[in-house]
Scaffold this active site. Structure first.
Site, mmCIF file in Angstrom:
data_model
loop_
_atom_site.group_PDB
_atom_site.id
_atom_site.type_symbol
_atom_site.label_atom_id
_atom_site.label_comp_id
_atom_site.label_asym_id
_atom_site.label_seq_id
_atom_site.Cartn_x
_atom_site.Cartn_y
_atom_site.Cartn_z
ATOM 1 N N CYS A 2 30.837 18.801 -11.305
ATOM 2 C CA CYS A 2 29.972 19.936 -11.004
ATOM 3 C C CYS A 2 29.765 20.082 -9.502
ATOM 4 O O CYS A 2 29.876 19.122 -8.751
ATOM 5 C CB CYS A 2 28.609 19.731 -11.637
ATOM 6 S SG CYS A 2 28.681 19.352 -13.382
ATOM 7 N N ARG A 27 37.491 20.989 -7.381
ATOM 8 C CA ARG A 27 36.915 19.846 -8.084
ATOM 9 C C ARG A 27 37.021 19.992 -9.597
ATOM 10 O O ARG A 27 36.772 19.052 -10.330
ATOM 11 C CB ARG A 27 35.436 19.697 -7.707
ATOM 12 C CG ARG A 27 35.224 19.401 -6.232
ATOM 13 C CD ARG A 27 33.800 19.664 -5.844
ATOM 14 N NE ARG A 27 32.881 18.794 -6.541
ATOM 15 C CZ ARG A 27 32.414 17.655 -6.052
ATOM 16 N NH1 ARG A 27 32.758 17.274 -4.853
ATOM 17 N NH2 ARG A 27 31.593 16.922 -6.743
ATOM 18 N N TRP A 74 30.948 21.328 -14.872
ATOM 19 C CA TRP A 74 32.010 20.672 -15.623
ATOM 20 C C TRP A 74 31.284 19.966 -16.760
ATOM 21 O O TRP A 74 30.589 18.976 -16.548
ATOM 22 C CB TRP A 74 32.780 19.702 -14.729
ATOM 23 C CG TRP A 74 34.116 19.398 -15.297
ATOM 24 C CD1 TRP A 74 35.213 20.209 -15.290
ATOM 25 C CD2 TRP A 74 34.504 18.228 -15.989
ATOM 26 N NE1 TRP A 74 36.254 19.597 -15.936
ATOM 27 C CE2 TRP A 74 35.861 18.388 -16.369
ATOM 28 C CE3 TRP A 74 33.857 17.035 -16.341
ATOM 29 C CZ2 TRP A 74 36.570 17.416 -17.074
ATOM 30 C CZ3 TRP A 74 34.563 16.078 -17.046
ATOM 31 C CH2 TRP A 74 35.896 16.272 -17.398
ATOM 32 N N ASN A 100 23.716 18.191 -10.944
ATOM 33 C CA ASN A 100 24.927 17.381 -11.152
ATOM 34 C C ASN A 100 24.465 16.006 -11.611
ATOM 35 O O ASN A 100 23.469 15.500 -11.097
ATOM 36 C CB ASN A 100 25.705 17.193 -9.848
ATOM 37 C CG ASN A 100 26.308 18.487 -9.348
ATOM 38 O OD1 ASN A 100 26.300 19.489 -10.055
ATOM 39 N ND2 ASN A 100 26.820 18.451 -8.134
ATOM 40 N N GLY A 101 25.203 15.385 -12.509
ATOM 41 C CA GLY A 101 24.820 14.048 -12.966
ATOM 42 C C GLY A 101 24.479 14.067 -14.442
ATOM 43 O O GLY A 101 24.764 15.042 -15.153
ATOM 44 N N GLU A 481 52.068 0.855 -18.697
ATOM 45 C CA GLU A 481 51.365 1.844 -17.879
ATOM 46 C C GLU A 481 51.792 1.740 -16.406
ATOM 47 O O GLU A 481 51.995 2.761 -15.745
ATOM 48 C CB GLU A 481 49.838 1.655 -18.041
ATOM 49 C CG GLU A 481 48.965 2.544 -17.187
ATOM 50 C CD GLU A 481 49.164 4.037 -17.393
ATOM 51 O OE1 GLU A 481 49.878 4.445 -18.326
ATOM 52 O OE2 GLU A 481 48.612 4.815 -16.586
ATOM 53 N N GLU A 488 56.843 8.175 -12.872
ATOM 54 C CA GLU A 488 56.508 9.601 -12.856
ATOM 55 C C GLU A 488 56.236 10.135 -11.453
ATOM 56 O O GLU A 488 56.475 11.303 -11.195
ATOM 57 C CB GLU A 488 55.362 9.933 -13.817
ATOM 58 C CG GLU A 488 54.033 9.356 -13.458
ATOM 59 C CD GLU A 488 52.982 9.642 -14.522
ATOM 60 O OE1 GLU A 488 53.076 10.647 -15.221
ATOM 61 O OE2 GLU A 488 52.043 8.823 -14.624
ATOM 62 N N HIS A 504 65.725 -10.975 -24.714
ATOM 63 C CA HIS A 504 66.550 -10.383 -25.768
ATOM 64 C C HIS A 504 67.317 -9.166 -25.264
ATOM 65 O O HIS A 504 67.745 -8.326 -26.056
ATOM 66 C CB HIS A 504 65.674 -10.009 -26.967
ATOM 67 C CG HIS A 504 64.984 -11.206 -27.555
ATOM 68 N ND1 HIS A 504 65.642 -12.148 -28.307
ATOM 69 C CD2 HIS A 504 63.707 -11.645 -27.439
ATOM 70 C CE1 HIS A 504 64.786 -13.117 -28.656
ATOM 71 N NE2 HIS A 504 63.601 -12.830 -28.133
ATOM 72 N N LYS A 603 49.889 18.806 -15.858
ATOM 73 C CA LYS A 603 48.685 18.012 -16.127
ATOM 74 C C LYS A 603 48.334 18.039 -17.597
ATOM 75 O O LYS A 603 47.842 17.069 -18.151
ATOM 76 C CB LYS A 603 47.526 18.541 -15.266
ATOM 77 C CG LYS A 603 46.258 17.716 -15.373
ATOM 78 C CD LYS A 603 46.440 16.322 -14.789
ATOM 79 C CE LYS A 603 45.294 15.399 -15.064
ATOM 80 N NZ LYS A 603 45.714 13.978 -15.011
HETATM 81 C C1 F6R Z 1 50.726 10.005 -17.289
HETATM 82 C C2 F6R Z 1 50.137 11.186 -17.873
HETATM 83 C C3 F6R Z 1 50.617 11.646 -19.213
HETATM 84 C C4 F6R Z 1 49.421 11.948 -20.122
HETATM 85 C C5 F6R Z 1 49.873 12.545 -21.452
HETATM 86 C C6 F6R Z 1 48.712 12.773 -22.391
HETATM 87 O O1 F6R Z 1 50.164 9.713 -16.048
HETATM 88 O O2 F6R Z 1 49.270 11.782 -17.293
HETATM 89 O O3 F6R Z 1 51.452 10.698 -19.793
HETATM 90 O O4 F6R Z 1 48.719 10.753 -20.324
HETATM 91 O O5 F6R Z 1 50.527 13.761 -21.216
HETATM 92 O O6 F6R Z 1 47.770 13.618 -21.839
HETATM 93 P P1 F6R Z 1 46.299 13.712 -22.421
HETATM 94 O O7 F6R Z 1 45.651 12.393 -22.207
HETATM 95 O O8 F6R Z 1 45.655 14.814 -21.638
HETATM 96 O O9 F6R Z 1 46.436 14.047 -23.870
#
Ligand code: F6R
Length: 608
Positions: A2, A27, A74, A100-101, A481, A488, A504, A603
């Site tokens: 926010c 943001r 947000w 905010n908060g 991870e 990526e 293996h 994203k």
């Molecule tokens: C990796 C990444 C992607 C997401 C995946 C799922 O850094 O960002 O692998 O984790 O696309 O996305 P969400 O969590 O938004 O369902």
């Protein structure tokens, strides 16, 4: 996250406020609003979506006045709709508040205020502030705000106006940033300096526990006991781009550094340390339903799938309920065994991933109860699940997920505590875990303070073509991870593997050009992992070891060592993820790549 903007001075406030909100757009937000004092009262305009939508509402129905506050929301409590957007009002409509908060005790305060006849119109925690201030108001706004804040638990940055005590804005801060911008015959308020930089570079940063009153030609800062505070005026010499990223070169780095706070926010008001328990208001599962769960299916994609793997280990280890982890994209086309006693946990940062949403709908159709672990409030998964645990990690702007991952693991820990304590886990064991969880933010800070060591490591390895990440037990998903983060954003081929499985097949890859990252904290499988390190060294591999304690055998074998603080086995994934995120980040940055928007990636993957 926010954003807050405030203005008092000779200009028409609305354009200044909207301009400020636009500067905070980076943001992330889902709705916005302004409240301006027009000489007769407080007038408010709100809109869901972009600032442009608010601009058009204001264009159709202008508000004129020279004192006002504005907000980008947000969502954390209640869906992102017009009613829940800020500013919020008291019953008389003369007081307006932006916040905010998170107000942790808002439930109890709301009940208390309703008992005194106050009527609430939104689902937000913020609205309690407006009513508390109304109840305390006796002609002086700052006194009413101070009195109200004595009753509030949680975090806040707030701005308040009242037509009964006009031409001033009252602000207060605890845990959410707020600053005053000082102009000539005008003053500003903002949660982020980007909002006011166009007008002034002279700012006063509020500290936690401070309140401020600004008028057009004065400002005053004091504490909750009304004791005056002397404040330093700072000169801002950053440019706008640097400010939006909080001084970090990229959003990803900023988000990595936010993790002490974001995981604290995930735990806030939920972890009951003394009882080794968690309070999860939104899961919508009765005590019986929790006790009667036969099996758990966790479904997700990408990074969220990696946290699911950690969830599987946690729930099976502590709650003794069988768990399966499924790629959402596969689950939706399988014929999985689901009954009405199956709990389907759906993990998604965005809450919009098409495969994850489809998997959740499929699980629901087959009769499972669904529980969403989602960051974006009001997203489709959050709206359609039967219950949920919001991550409260704030908007994640870098495409590579970092802070959402650690918050997902924390949310899974909270869920595990709940399930396990409803079954056989003792309060003492629960307490031990909760106490260790409380230390995590400080331990992450310790790691971040040594980010320079990882940056040096990145310099050594930035030209590698391949990487292998190995771990066992709770740290095998961390290996996956770490490899995903690197590939990526740096485009270096990287694989994660269970350390013992390496022999293996992948062991054939090992030579002096193959850096191997071992996640080897002092946990139950430490000695086993050291044997795997030996296997790599025997084949000339270069070893980077993440470990938690000085140990001579590993020290001798590893070419590079990075220490993470000691914790319980099940919490290492949270600590170990941080240096791996930093390693990926620094390697990609040193290769000159677009870290925040890597090629071919989005994203939120809303297509199948
Ligand atoms: C990796 C990444 C992607 C997401 C995946 C799922 O850094 O960002 O692998 O984790 O696309 O996305 P969400 O969590 O938004 O369902």
């Amino acid at each position: 996250m926010c954003g807050i903007v405030g203005y008092v001075g000779p200009r028409v406030a609305t354009p200044v406020l909207i301009e400020g909100l636009k500067r905070l757009e980076y943001r992330g937000y889902d709705s916005a609003g302004v409240a301006v004092m027009n000489g007769n009262g407080v007038e408010t305009r709100k809109a869901v979506g972009k600032i442009a939508a608010l601009e058009s509402v204001v264009g159709d129905d202008p508000v004129e006045g020279m004192t006002g506050i504005a907000h980008t929301r947000w969502a954390t409590h209640g869906a992102p709709n017009e009613c829940n957007a800020h500013p919020h009002h008291d019953c008389t409509g003369t007081i307006a508040v932006v916040h905010n908060g998170i107000i942790e005790n808002y439930g109890a305060l709301r009940t208390m205020l309703q008992g005194h006849g106050h009527t609430f119109v939104s689902e937000t925690d913020t609205e309690v502030l407006a009513h508390l201030i109304e109840a305390a108001f006796d002609g002086n706004l700052e006194e009413a705000v101070a009195d109200s804040l004595h009753l509030v638990e949680g975090t806040y940055g707030i701005a308040v106006v009242s037509s009964q005590d006009p031409v001033k804005i009252v602000a207060a801060r605890k845990g959410s940033p707020l600053l005053l911008g000082l102009g000539e015959g005008e003053n500003f308020l903002a949660s982020d300096v980007a909002a006011i930089l166009k007008y002034t570079r002279d700012v006063v940063y509020l500290d936690d526990g401070e309140l401020a009153v600004i008028t057009a030609d004065s400002y005053r800062v004091f504490d909750l006991q009304a004791v005056q505070r002397e404040k330093k005026v700072s000169k801002i010499d950053w440019d706008l781009d640097m400010i939006e990223k909080g001084g970090f070169a990229h959003f990803m780095l900023k988000e990595i550094f936010e993790q002490p706070t974001t995981i604290e926010n995930t735990m806030r008001g939920r972890l009951v340390t003394e009882e080794g328990f968690s309070k999860l208001g939104g899961i919508n599962l009765s005590r019986e339903e929790l006790q009667n769960i036969d099996n758990v299916v966790i479904t997700a994609c990408g990074t969220s799938w990696h946290s699911a793997l950690i969830g599987e280990l946690l729930i099976e280890d502590l709650a003794r309920i069988p768990v399966e982890v499924e790629y959402a994209s596969e689950f939706r086309y399988r014929n999985p065994i689901i009954t009405q006693r199956t709990l389907c946990v759906v993990i998604s940062q965005s809450g919009e991933t098409a495969d994850t949403l489809a998997a959740m709908r499929e699980a629901k159709r087959r009769g499972a109860k669904t529980l969403g672990l989602v960051n974006v409030v009001g997203s489709t998964i959050a709206r359609e699940d039967d219950g949920g645990i919001y991550l409260h990690a704030g908007p994640e702007i870098g495409v590579a997920s970092t802070k959402a991952f650690t918050s997902q693991v924390v949310a899974l820990l909270l869920l595990t505590l709940k399930l396990a304590r409803r079954r056989d886990m003792s309060a003492a064991r629960g307490r031990e875990i909760a106490q260790a969880m409380e230390h995590l933010p400080a331990q992450i800070r310790e790691i971040l303070d040594r980010a320079g060591e990882i940056e040096e490591l990145a310099e050594q390895f930035k030209d590698a073509s391949n990487f292998l990440y190995l771990g066992r037990g709770y740290n095998f998903p961390v290996a996956l991870e770490g490899a995903l983060k690197l590939k990526e954003i740096s485009y270096i081929h990287a694989e994660g593997y269970p350390a013992a499985e390496m022999k293996h097949g992948p062991i054939a890859l090992i030579d002096a050009n193959m850096p191997v990252v071992f996640i080897a904290p002092h946990d139950a499988v430490f000695d086993k992992v050291v044997s795997n390190v030996q296997e790599v060294k025997a084949r000339g591999g270069r070893v980077i070891a993440l470990t938690s304690r000085e140990e001579p055998t590993l020290k001798k074998l590893a070419d590079y060592e990075f220490r993470i603080p000691e914790t319980l086995d099940m919490l290492y994934p949270i600590l170990a993820a941080i240096p791996l995120q930093l390693l990926a980040y620094y390697i990609a940055a040193k290769r000159g790549l677009n870290v925040d928007q890597p090629r071919n990636l989005a994203k939120s993957v809303t297509v199948e």
